[in-house]
Design a protein around this motif. Structure first.
Motif, PDB file in Angstrom:
ATOM      1  N   THR A 168       0.974  -1.223   0.059  1.00 34.62           N
ATOM      2  CA  THR A 168       0.059   0.107  -0.024  1.00 34.62           C
ATOM      3  C   THR A 168       0.982   1.197  -0.029  1.00 34.62           C
ATOM      4  O   THR A 168       1.875   1.226   0.610  1.00 34.62           O
ATOM      5  N   THR A 169       0.440   2.342  -0.694  1.00 37.41           N
ATOM      6  CA  THR A 169       1.158   3.654  -0.937  1.00 37.41           C
ATOM      7  C   THR A 169       0.656   4.642   0.533  1.00 37.41           C
ATOM      8  O   THR A 169      -0.420   4.758   0.169  1.00 37.41           O
ATOM      9  N   HIS A 201       5.291  -1.559   2.931  1.00 35.49           N
ATOM     10  CA  HIS A 201       4.635  -0.429   2.419  1.00 35.49           C
ATOM     11  C   HIS A 201       5.372   0.502   1.542  1.00 35.49           C
ATOM     12  O   HIS A 201       6.552   0.359   1.238  1.00 35.49           O
ATOM     13  N   VAL A 202       4.780   1.302   0.478  1.00 31.12           N
ATOM     14  CA  VAL A 202       5.357   2.154  -0.203  1.00 31.12           C
ATOM     15  C   VAL A 202       5.355   3.471   0.372  1.00 31.12           C
ATOM     16  O   VAL A 202       4.323   4.087   0.372  1.00 31.12           O
ATOM     17  N   GLU A 203       6.519   4.200   0.692  1.00 33.73           N
ATOM     18  CA  GLU A 203       6.361   5.316   1.463  1.00 33.73           C
ATOM     19  C   GLU A 203       6.469   6.634   0.627  1.00 33.73           C
ATOM     20  O   GLU A 203       7.357   6.604  -0.116  1.00 33.73           O
ATOM     21  N   VAL A 204       5.725   7.647   0.825  1.00 35.16           N
ATOM     22  CA  VAL A 204       6.102   8.830   0.100  1.00 35.16           C
ATOM     23  C   VAL A 204       5.840   9.920   0.886  1.00 35.16           C
ATOM     24  O   VAL A 204       5.267  10.514   1.274  1.00 35.16           O
ATOM     25  N   SER A 226      -1.340   9.399  -5.056  1.00 35.67           N
ATOM     26  CA  SER A 226      -1.730   7.581  -5.465  1.00 35.67           C
ATOM     27  C   SER A 226      -1.712   7.107  -3.679  1.00 35.67           C
ATOM     28  O   SER A 226      -1.726   5.949  -3.635  1.00 35.67           O
ATOM     29  N   CYS A 227      -1.730   7.753  -2.712  1.00 32.17           N
ATOM     30  CA  CYS A 227      -1.566   7.397  -1.420  1.00 32.17           C
ATOM     31  C   CYS A 227      -2.966   6.865  -0.852  1.00 32.17           C
ATOM     32  O   CYS A 227      -3.967   7.771  -1.210  1.00 32.17           O
ATOM     33  N   LYS A 250       9.711   3.315  -2.100  1.00 32.91           N
ATOM     34  CA  LYS A 250       9.704   4.733  -1.510  1.00 32.91           C
ATOM     35  C   LYS A 250       9.411   5.451  -2.833  1.00 32.91           C
ATOM     36  O   LYS A 250       9.797   4.928  -4.121  1.00 32.91           O
ATOM     37  N   ARG A 273      10.713   6.362  -7.948  1.00 34.25           N
ATOM     38  CA  ARG A 273      10.124   4.992  -7.231  1.00 34.25           C
ATOM     39  C   ARG A 273      11.470   4.292  -7.160  1.00 34.25           C
ATOM     40  O   ARG A 273      12.585   3.913  -7.970  1.00 34.25           O
ATOM     41  N   SER A 303       6.856   8.313 -11.057  1.00 32.45           N
ATOM     42  CA  SER A 303       5.287   8.008 -11.048  1.00 32.45           C
ATOM     43  C   SER A 303       4.702   9.335 -11.566  1.00 32.45           C
ATOM     44  O   SER A 303       3.474   9.081 -11.695  1.00 32.45           O
TER      45      SER A 303
END
Length: 541
Positions: free
Chosen positions: A58-59, A82-85, A102-103, A161, A176, A374
């Motif tokens: 999950t972002t 997770h995918v960190e932003v 996208s979060c 990330k 990314r 992205s």
């Protein structure tokens, strides 16, 4: 292969009673110490709380100050797969909305929550349905959990990330980042550093920058060292209102064994050393760093004048300049203690190969390259069919492999006489003049260059103009030298409007700003010195 996050977990278990984070006390709050054992418990609790609402992959957005909460959230997101932003607090609502689009959820600390609410007020539609969770509340409400239960997301290469990088539009590109790419980068960096170097690292710039995550968090924690945070409420360099010279007292108080400095602070450090000409190296280091020896000092982000690094070297203080970009998970090349070629950005790291294109553009190929963007932007780097990433930077590589960055390919100024000028080296030289907070050279299609100068507080502008003229005559060639100077007092609003969050000038915006000033001053009858006539649309970015 053990991932870097697992190495940090090992340090947490083995050094449970040792200090992992020290936040210095200030006027707004007392100091705080977080041991590795506490850090492990709180990261595990946060990771467990996130696992209950967000599946691996999950972002998740991270909007927070440079705080203990930011660090805990970063490590917990890595642990949970997770995918960190991370989003800079200095972003506008439009920029933040673009990066967070996208979060599925956003994590905040107190300051981040206030900034998020301000964005929501400015752009209610974009943030209307975006859930926002408090990091502290999640930690306090979660049950303890073991690290083994949270290891699934860290066992394979993945996108971990999405890091912002400034482009030519108001929509920042998202880079990314791969977990294995960070592993490759860190392995190369450790070839040139020791655990003792990272016993005590001082954080000075926003954690939203990937290089600071690498050098301020992952290297100190893997070494079992201590991350030192400035007092609560003290803005990091790069935020509006933060002044490099004001960080000198913090350097002395923190007594760091390692720091990564932006060019502005290297300049401030050199000026501070110049004001103490009679001290030997040990006494000078005690005065500047609160310890008898200099820390490991890395510098990057923009060129530093070779003369500035040379002045510090003569006093026994080594500055190791490097070069990197987010598309390579940060560092590409770095000078080292064993091989420090002042004026260059060092040799490529062990996992990186470099070459020059026909026009001098630097190409890189490495195990830490990103997994694409992205979003899109005209300034995006191009990767060719053979896996070479073309950086957009013009460079030279000498016979020994040392790289010198000449400037940005798209920033090249072509004068009316057909001369090509890369503005960055000359700007770095002018930036060494005391009183210059920042400087941008302009002059596309003109006979001579002009310079827009942000002036530090309390500096006499007439005297500074004369000093800039003398500096150009002494140190710069005729084609690099500015013929006119437009001076304006440094201010947060100007920084926010004319520079990116990483401190790079928005050159077209600067040019428009200078022309507007020219029109207003001409109307008021105050114009001093000529400014270039209107140009055709610039190709600079």
């Amino acid at each position: 292969m053990m991932h870097f996050i697992d190495r940090i977990r090992t340090a947490m278990r083995e050094r449970a009673d040792a200090p992992a984070i020290v936040q210095l006390g200030g006027t707004e709050s007392p100091g705080r110490l977080v041991t590795y054992g506490t850090l492990e418990r709180e990261c595990n609790a946060l990771a467990a709380a996130l696992a209950a609402c967000c599946a691996p992959g999950t972002t998740v957005g991270l909007v927070a100050a440079n705080s203990v909460a930011w660090i805990e959230a970063d490590l917990a997101l890595l642990m949970g797969g997770h995918v960190e932003v991370p989003v800079p607090l200095a972003f506008s609502a439009e920029q933040a909305a673009h990066l967070l689009a996208s979060c599925s959820v956003v994590l905040t600390d107190g300051e981040g929550q206030r900034r998020f609410e301000a964005w929501r007020a400015d752009a209610p539609h974009e943030f209307q349905s975006m859930p926002c969770l408090s990091i502290g509340a999640l930690v306090d409400g979660a049950a303890a959990v073991t690290a083994q239960a949270l290891s699934a997301g860290t066992l394979a290469d993945r996108i971990c990330k999405v890091i912002h990088t400034s482009g030519t539009t108001s929509a920042p590109k998202g880079v990314r980042i791969r977990a294995n790419g960070l592993d490759a980068l860190l392995a190369s960096l450790w070839r040139h550093a020791t655990r003792e170097d990272y016993v005590r690292y001082l954080n000075l710039v926003p954690f939203s920058l990937l290089i600071e995550q690498v050098t301020a968090l992952y290297m100190p924690f893997a070494a079992g060292g201590t991350v030192v945070l400035p007092p609560v409420g003290e803005a990091p360099l790069g935020d509006p209102g933060a002044v490099a010279a004001d960080k000198l007292a913090l350097l002395r108080r923190a007594r760091p064994s390692a720091v990564t400095l932006p060019p502005s602070l290297v300049e401030a450090l050199a000026r501070a050393a110049d004001r103490l000409p009679d001290l030997d190296t040990a006494a000078l280091c005690a005065a500047l760093f609160g310890r008898p020896t200099a820390p490991l000092i890395a510098a990057g982000g923009a060129p530093v004048a070779a003369a500035t690094i040379g002045r510090l070297a003569e006093r026994g203080i080594t500055v190791l300049q490097g070069y990197g970009l987010s598309e390579n998970s940060s560092v590409v090349s770095w000078n080292t203690r064993a091989e420090n070629h002042i004026g260059s950005v060092g040799k490529p790291l062990a996992h990186v190969a470099c070459k020059l294109g026909p026009d001098g553009e630097l190409g890189i190929r490495s195990a830490s390259l990103f997994a694409g963007y992205s979003g899109s932007d005209p300034s995006a780097c191009h990767t060719d069919a053979d896996g070479w990433l073309w950086t957009g930077d013009l460079a030279a590589i000498d016979a020994d492999g040392f790289i010198t960055i000449i400037g940005r390919k798209k920033n090249l100024i072509i004068t009316a006489h057909g001369r090509n000028v890369s503005p960055e080296p000359a700007e770095a030289s002018y930036r060494s003049v005391p009183g210059v907070a920042d400087i941008v050279l302009l002059g596309e299609g003109q006979e001579t260059l002009s310079a827009y100068v942000l002036v530090a507080a309390g500096v006499d502008q007439h005297a500074l103009r004369r000093e800039l003229e003398r500096h150009g005559e002494r140190w710069l060639s005729g084609v690099e030298r500015a013929g006119t100077f437009v001076l304006e007092a440094d201010a947060p609003a100007l920084r926010a409007g004319l520079f990116t969050v990483t401190g790079r000038p928005r050159r077209q915006d600067v040019e428009r700003h200078v022309r507007q000033r020219h029109i207003l001053e001409r109307q008021a009858g105050k114009l001093q010195g000529g400014l270039p006539a209107a140009t055709t649309p610039s190709h600079q970015h």
